[in-house]
Design a protein around this motif. Structure first.
Motif, PDB file in Angstrom:
ATOM      1  N   ARG A  75      -9.597  -1.463  16.341  1.00  0.00           N
ATOM      2  CA  ARG A  75     -10.629  -0.718  15.746  1.00  0.00           C
ATOM      3  C   ARG A  75     -10.126   0.797  15.494  1.00  0.00           C
ATOM      4  NH1 ARG A  75     -14.962  -1.734  18.108  1.00  0.00           N
ATOM      5  NH2 ARG A  75     -16.034  -3.349  16.624  1.00  0.00           N
ATOM      6  N   VAL A  76     -10.136   1.492  14.268  1.00  0.00           N
ATOM      7  CA  VAL A  76      -9.663   2.768  14.140  1.00  0.00           C
ATOM      8  C   VAL A  76     -11.007   3.138  13.464  1.00  0.00           C
ATOM      9  CG1 VAL A  76      -8.316   4.297  12.962  1.00  0.00           C
ATOM     10  CG2 VAL A  76      -7.425   2.084  13.819  1.00  0.00           C
ATOM     11  N   THR A  77     -11.472   4.172  13.845  1.00  0.00           N
ATOM     12  CA  THR A  77     -12.847   4.974  13.183  1.00  0.00           C
ATOM     13  C   THR A  77     -12.410   6.256  12.732  1.00  0.00           C
ATOM     14  OG1 THR A  77     -13.506   5.417  15.465  1.00  0.00           O
ATOM     15  CG2 THR A  77     -14.177   3.306  14.868  1.00  0.00           C
ATOM     16  N   ALA A  78     -13.317   6.511  11.943  1.00  0.00           N
ATOM     17  CA  ALA A  78     -13.372   8.005  11.207  1.00  0.00           C
ATOM     18  C   ALA A  78     -14.876   8.075  10.745  1.00  0.00           C
ATOM     19  CB  ALA A  78     -12.416   8.154  10.234  1.00  0.00           C
ATOM     20  N   GLY A  79     -15.408   9.426  10.898  1.00  0.00           N
ATOM     21  CA  GLY A  79     -16.571   9.729  10.257  1.00  0.00           C
ATOM     22  C   GLY A  79     -17.372  10.864  10.985  1.00  0.00           C
ATOM     23  N   ASN A  80     -18.593  10.877  10.625  1.00  0.00           N
ATOM     24  CA  ASN A  80     -19.449  12.066  10.887  1.00  0.00           C
ATOM     25  C   ASN A  80     -20.897  11.698  11.208  1.00  0.00           C
ATOM     26  OD1 ASN A  80     -20.761  11.876   8.357  1.00  0.00           O
ATOM     27  ND2 ASN A  80     -19.106  13.058   7.492  1.00  0.00           N
ATOM     28  N   THR A  85     -16.372   4.958   8.879  1.00  0.00           N
ATOM     29  CA  THR A  85     -15.696   4.024   8.465  1.00  0.00           C
ATOM     30  C   THR A  85     -14.645   3.286   9.642  1.00  0.00           C
ATOM     31  OG1 THR A  85     -14.939   5.469   6.352  1.00  0.00           O
ATOM     32  CG2 THR A  85     -13.288   3.869   6.832  1.00  0.00           C
ATOM     33  N   HIS A  86     -14.714   2.197   9.630  1.00  0.00           N
ATOM     34  CA  HIS A  86     -14.206   1.369  10.863  1.00  0.00           C
ATOM     35  C   HIS A  86     -12.968   0.386  10.114  1.00  0.00           C
ATOM     36  CE1 HIS A  86     -17.955   1.491  13.453  1.00  0.00           C
ATOM     37  NE2 HIS A  86     -17.479   2.678  13.122  1.00  0.00           N
ATOM     38  N   ALA A 106      -9.700  -5.597   7.988  1.00  0.00           N
ATOM     39  CA  ALA A 106     -11.009  -5.091   7.235  1.00  0.00           C
ATOM     40  C   ALA A 106     -11.221  -3.754   7.402  1.00  0.00           C
ATOM     41  CB  ALA A 106     -12.061  -6.258   7.934  1.00  0.00           C
ATOM     42  N   THR A 107     -11.951  -3.148   6.192  1.00  0.00           N
ATOM     43  CA  THR A 107     -12.506  -1.755   6.510  1.00  0.00           C
ATOM     44  C   THR A 107     -13.880  -1.956   6.199  1.00  0.00           C
ATOM     45  OG1 THR A 107     -10.551  -1.029   5.656  1.00  0.00           O
ATOM     46  CG2 THR A 107     -12.345   0.298   5.339  1.00  0.00           C
ATOM     47  N   ASN A 108     -14.721  -1.470   7.102  1.00  0.00           N
ATOM     48  CA  ASN A 108     -16.345  -1.485   6.856  1.00  0.00           C
ATOM     49  C   ASN A 108     -16.795  -0.134   7.052  1.00  0.00           C
ATOM     50  OD1 ASN A 108     -16.083  -4.206   7.398  1.00  0.00           O
ATOM     51  ND2 ASN A 108     -15.974  -3.901   9.773  1.00  0.00           N
ATOM     52  N   VAL A 109     -17.649   0.006   6.069  1.00  0.00           N
ATOM     53  CA  VAL A 109     -18.313   1.553   5.918  1.00  0.00           C
ATOM     54  C   VAL A 109     -19.376   1.466   6.073  1.00  0.00           C
ATOM     55  CG1 VAL A 109     -18.289   3.524   4.374  1.00  0.00           C
ATOM     56  CG2 VAL A 109     -16.400   1.890   4.283  1.00  0.00           C
ATOM     57  N   TYR A 110     -20.244   2.611   6.890  1.00  0.00           N
ATOM     58  CA  TYR A 110     -21.574   2.525   7.183  1.00  0.00           C
ATOM     59  C   TYR A 110     -22.246   3.834   6.907  1.00  0.00           C
ATOM     60  CZ  TYR A 110     -19.991  -1.389  10.062  1.00  0.00           C
ATOM     61  OH  TYR A 110     -19.403  -2.708  10.438  1.00  0.00           O
TER      62      TYR A 110
END
Length: 143
Positions: A75-80, A85-86, A106-110
């Motif tokens: 898992r690579v994550t980025a966000g605030n 984004t995972h 897979a790219t999952n966005v929350y």
């Protein structure tokens, strides 16, 4: 039925993969945002836009009722505080199938909102080294 409130994007992601493993459409529905701008792209599938189209695709996928074995790694994550984004490597297999399934990327966005974190995008594709192995005679054009 009261929808769960996912307090982090990781909680929403765990619920997503749990729903996928159990072929549980109700649980999958609770993970997704109810906004019409949600997007889902299944491996080698078309781009689906809007909650109705996305949930219909999961309904069709789950129609057989198969329980899946799902694991996620790298898992690579980025966000605030509002968007996450995972990017993960998915390993999805049918129980009793001894073959090693090709991994998916897979790219999952929350997005975070008044009802907690909800999925707004899922895009899964076969890993390049496993997809159509040996079928390209010339150079691969990425974009």
């Amino acid at each position: 039925m009261t929808s769960p409130v996912f307090t982090t994007a990781l909680e929403a992601e765990a619920a997503f993969y749990d729903a996928l493993a159990r072929s549980d459409l109700d649980a999958m529905t609770q993970v997704w945002s109810d906004h019409d701008e949600v997007v889902c792209i299944h491996p080698d599938g078309a781009r689906l836009v809007g909650l109705r189209a996305v949930l219909e695709s999961w309904r069709q996928l789950f129609a057989g009722g198969a329980r899946l074995t799902v694991s996620v790694s790298q898992r690579v994550t980025a966000g605030n505080s509002l968007l996450a984004t995972h990017n993960v490597i998915e390993h999805v297999a049918l129980p009793g199938d001894d073959r090693v399934p090709p991994p998916m990327i897979a790219t999952n966005v929350y997005a975070s909102g008044p009802r907690g974190w909800k999925m707004i995008m899922h895009h899964a594709s076969p890993a390049p080294e496993m997809h159509h192995a040996g079928m390209h005679d010339g150079p691969r054009i990425v974009h």
